[in-house]
Structures are given as structure tokens and as C-alpha cells.
Design an enzyme around this catalytic site. Structure first.
Site, PDB file in Angstrom:
ATOM      1  N   HIS A 235      -1.468   3.785  10.768  1.00 57.58           N
ATOM      2  CA  HIS A 235      -0.237   3.584  10.012  1.00 57.58           C
ATOM      3  C   HIS A 235       0.383   4.973   9.835  1.00 57.58           C
ATOM      4  O   HIS A 235      -0.336   5.971   9.735  1.00 57.58           O
ATOM      5  CB  HIS A 235      -0.495   3.026   8.614  1.00 57.58           C
ATOM      6  CG  HIS A 235      -1.182   1.701   8.575  1.00 57.58           C
ATOM      7  ND1 HIS A 235      -2.551   1.569   8.594  1.00 57.58           N
ATOM      8  CD2 HIS A 235      -0.681   0.442   8.488  1.00 57.58           C
ATOM      9  CE1 HIS A 235      -2.871   0.285   8.518  1.00 57.58           C
ATOM     10  NE2 HIS A 235      -1.762  -0.423   8.456  1.00 57.58           N
TER      11      HIS A 235
ATOM     12  N   ASP B 150      -1.033   6.927   7.042  1.00 57.56           N
ATOM     13  CA  ASP B 150      -2.416   7.380   7.224  1.00 57.56           C
ATOM     14  C   ASP B 150      -2.428   8.797   7.781  1.00 57.56           C
ATOM     15  O   ASP B 150      -3.299   9.602   7.449  1.00 57.56           O
ATOM     16  CB  ASP B 150      -3.177   6.491   8.218  1.00 57.56           C
ATOM     17  CG  ASP B 150      -3.186   5.042   7.830  1.00 57.56           C
ATOM     18  OD1 ASP B 150      -3.229   4.761   6.626  1.00 57.56           O
ATOM     19  OD2 ASP B 150      -3.154   4.193   8.740  1.00 57.56           O
TER      20      ASP B 150
END
Length: 438
Positions: free
Chosen positions: A99, A102
Site C-alpha cells: 500500500h 506502507d
């Protein structure tokens, strides 16, 4: 800097090995049917669980340190890259999934956030070289308070616009890193109650967002697959991407069925009260099988536990479907899985991945043996043999209608005798026979 200096390269030692830091069934360079095991299985590291998941849950704080020796968020983001590629190298994992948040957290504004994300993706691109690859990327449009009512399905047009901007940047990052896939997972795309929900508008808007994403992605050179990852609930009470069949209906309604494939997660199938194999079969039969989030849930619990997969029956039937689908193209096996909260040492990262990788390697070997054995395929073919000739062939060819079928039934009389036993227990015994003779 080496983060795991006490752990060397994980080697294949075979099923008789008792060394927990060794592969028993996954032999990365073993050639099977013209491809190495690493090419068949295409394992991927999940950036969120592995590099950021610290064991925090609704009832307690984290139990493991995932700061990677850095207190500054920007420095930590780069340290995560170094640690991730060390883990991947030592485990013979070629791919990663992410993501956007992340890789780099949010800063004071969207521009500042994007600028910092660029710095991190530049660093990843430099460090990955030709050795490591991005399997897929996605945007984390579910954790920030702005997404409390959804992203693409938000009642706020401002939130929709922000979501589109974030997805635009995530697509650019995926292309920059050479990603072969882009995933939509609708964590907040759903509702808690219909009393305050305009479902029709929300679904229309979700389709609008996806169409924009496809158009923009192709315009910047994204040649990979777009995926939707079905999940029936959690965190939303009812999510619009409930299961593969539901998503297919959505895609077909909005003319998106040629643009999207499925990223199937085992635990999400459990939450939808389906088997993992069921979801894979529906995707395969409809030509939308794409990629897999490899994990398992607990059938006694009603939430997404994201455990590392160790159930060999499940991995066998999963790989049976993958092989029948022709294998992975742009997709792969992403370990969307986390070590248990009580498994908090650095070594537990490796123990967890070894368990999951060996489970899928053994499942792959068993699935190949099942197909080569041929008994199950032959049984299914024989069971449906009546459709190859006579009235069955006429029905399939479109030569029959109600009038001709009524005439046939009247002349044929009672048809119960045409049925044969389903032999479920015998077939389950064949699976056991194959599994325990490897």
C-alpha cells in the site's frame, strides 16, 4: 547494515530436515514442467504485515519492534526497504506488494506526502535493481479518518476527489516500480446501515472511480492487470465486494469485466462462508483468475485473522485451481499474513514465511500429482458423459427446446436410473492417497 545477522540464506534441506530455518518442500531452483518452483509459485512479501505490523490489536499495544532502528519516519521508510530486501533475499522471494502508506506515511499535506513517497520509491527502484520486483501496488484508502464512510463510495464528493488523487499517485508509484498489478480492496466501501445509505449512488461512484483508474493507468503505460479483492465484511458490516460472484455482477453491470481480474484471499473466502477453492473456481470458470493473497483464517472465528497458511488440503486444492487456470501470469502468491501477536522475535518472521512457503510448495506438488494421477478428472468427465452425445449434445448445441425435451421425456419415462453415485467419500480418499504418498 544487516538486520538479521544471525540468520543466513534459507536452504532447501528436504522433508526429513528438522532444522526450523530450512525449507522442507520449497526448492526454489527445482525445475518442474519446464519452470523452476520460484517461477511457478511467484511468492511475494506483504509490506504492511511484514515491515509494519507490530502486533497491535484492539485489546493491546504492539509486541514486536518494527521501527527498524529509526525514530524518524523518513529514515524508517528507507530502513524498511533495506530490511525487506534482506528478508526477501534470504527467503528466495522475488516479489513484494505494497500500500502507498506502507512505503511512506502521511505528512502535513497531500503534496508533502507525495513528495516523500517519491523519495522512498526512488530508493526502492535503486535498491531492487533486476533482483526484486513489485507484484502489485495499491492505495491505502481506508485507515485515515477521512475514509470513515468510504473512499470511492463516500457521501462526500471531496473525499471522492481526494481518493482519486491518492489512487493516481499509487498507480504512478506502481508503474515506477515495474508493478504487474494494481489492486482495489474496498475496506470501507460498504455500509453499516441502509437507513443512511444511497446504495445505488455509491456503487455508481465506485464504478466511476475504477473507470478513471483504468483510463489513467493505461495512459501512463501500466500494462499489468487491475484486480479487485473480494471481502464480505470487516471493517465495514457489509462490503460491496462481498465475494467473486458479487464482484462479477458489479463488473458486468458497469462494463468493467474486461478490465479487471480477481485477487482472491483465502481468509476472505472463509468470511464469505465459502471455501478457498470455491472462490478460485468461480474466478477460473469466469476467466477472471488473477492473483492470490495467501493466508488462512480460523473457521471458529468471525474475523480476518490473516494467519500464515499451513493447511495442506487448502493449499493443494488452491494450487489445483491455479494449475487448471494455466498458472500465474501477472499474479502470484502474496503472503497477506502476519505472525501471531505472541510470535514477536525477528526469527519469527522467517519461521512464518518458511511455514507458508513450504505449505504452498507441498500443495503445488500434491496438486500436480492429483492431476497426473487423473482419477478425479476421469470421474468428473464420466459423471457428465451424458452431455457429450444424444439429447445432452443437442441441448448444448442449441438444437433442443421445451417441446422437443417434453417429447423426449415422455418417450423416455422415469429417468432416476440414469443417475450415478457422487462418490464423494471415494474422491476424498483419493486426495488423501495422493497427499500421503508424496
Amino acid at each position: 547494515m544487516e538486520f538479521f545477522s544471525n540468520i543466513g540464506k534459507i536452504q532447501y534441506q528436504g522433508p526429513k530436515s528438522t532444522d526450523p530455518l530450512s525449507f522442507k518442500y520449497y526448492n526454489p531452483e527445482e525445475v518442474i514442467n519446464g519452470k523452476t518452483m520460484r517461477e511457478h509459485l511467484k511468492f511475494a512479501l506483504s509490506w504492511w504485515h511484514t515491515m509494519g505490523g507490530d502486533g497491535t490489536d484492539m485489546f493491546g499495544c504492539g509486541t514486536t519492534d518494527k521501527t527498524w532502528g529509526q525514530s524518524d519516519p523518513a529514515a524508517r521508510a528507507k530502513a524498511k526497504v533495506d530490511a525487506a530486501f534482506e528478508i526477501m533475499d534470504k527467503l528466495s522471494i522475488d516479489y513484494y506488494c505494497f500500500h502507498d502508506r506502507d512505503l511512506s506515511p502521511e505528512y502535513g499535506s497531500l503534496k508533502a506526502t507525495n513528495d516523500q513517497l517519491d523519495i522512498v520509491t526512488d530508493y526502492i527502484k535503486e535498491k531492487q535493481g533486476d533482483k526484486f520486483k513489485c507484484l502489485w501496488g495499491t492505495a491505502k484508502c481506508f485507515d485515515h479518518p477521512r475514509f470513515m464512510h468510504g473512499a470511492g463510495t463516500s457521501p462526500s464528493a471531496d473525499v471522492f476527489a481526494f481518493s482519486a488523487a491518492q489512487i493516481k499517485k499509487a498507480l504512478e508509484s506502481t508503474v515506477k516500480l515495474g508493478g504487474n498489478g494494481y489492486v482495489f480492496w474496498g475496506g470501507r466501501e460498504g455500509y453499516e446501515t441502509l437507513l443512511n445509505t444511497n446504495m445505488g449512488l455509491e456503487l455508481d461512484n465506485m464504478a466511476r472511480l475504477m473507470k478513471m483508474a483504468v483510463e489513467y493507468g493505461r495512459s501512463i503505460g501500466f500494462k499489468g492487470d487491475f484486480y479487485i479483492e473480494p471481502k464480505p465484511k470487516e471493517p465495514t458490516k457489509h462490503q460491496y465486494d462481498f465475494d467473486t460472484a458479487t464482484v462479477l455482477g458489479f463488473l458486468r453491470k458497469y462494463g468493467l469485466d474486461k478490465d479487471f481480474k480477481m485477487n482472491i484471499e483465502a481468509n476472505h473466502a472463509t468470511l464469505a462462508q465459502h471455501t478457498f477453492q470455491h472462490e478460485l473456481r468461480v474466478a477460473r470458470d469466469n476467466g477472471v483468475f488473477g492473483s492470490i493473497d495467501a493466508n488462512q483464517g480460523d473457521v471458529l472465528l468471525g474475523w480476518d485473522t490473516d494467519q500464515f497458511p499451513t493447511n495442506i488440503y487448502d493449499t493443494t486444492m488452491c494450487m489445483y485451481e491455479v494449475i487448471k487456470a494455466g498458472g500465474f501470469t501477472n499474479g502470484g502468491l502474496n503472503f497477506d499474513a502476519k505472525a501471531r501477536r505472541g510470535s514477536f522475535t525477528p526469527e519469527d518472521i522467517f519461521y512464518s514465511y518458511i511455514a507458508g512457503m513450504d505449505a504452498f510448495a507441498l500443495g503445488f506438488r500434491a496438486a500436480l500429482k492429483l492431476i497426473e494421477d487423473g482419477r478425479i478428472d476421469k470421474f468428473v468427465a464420466d459423471r457428465y458423459a451424458s452431455w457429450n452425445t444424444g439429447i445432452g449434445a443437442d441441448i448444448i448445441a442449441g438444437k433442443a427446446d421445451f417441446a422437443s425435451l417434453e417429447k423426449y421425456a415422455l418417450e423416455k419415462g422415469e429417468v432416476t436410473a440414469s443417475l450415478s453415485s457422487g462418490r464423494q467419500e471415494m474422491l476424498e480418499s483419493i486426495v488423501n492417497n495422493v497427499l500421503f504418498s508424496l
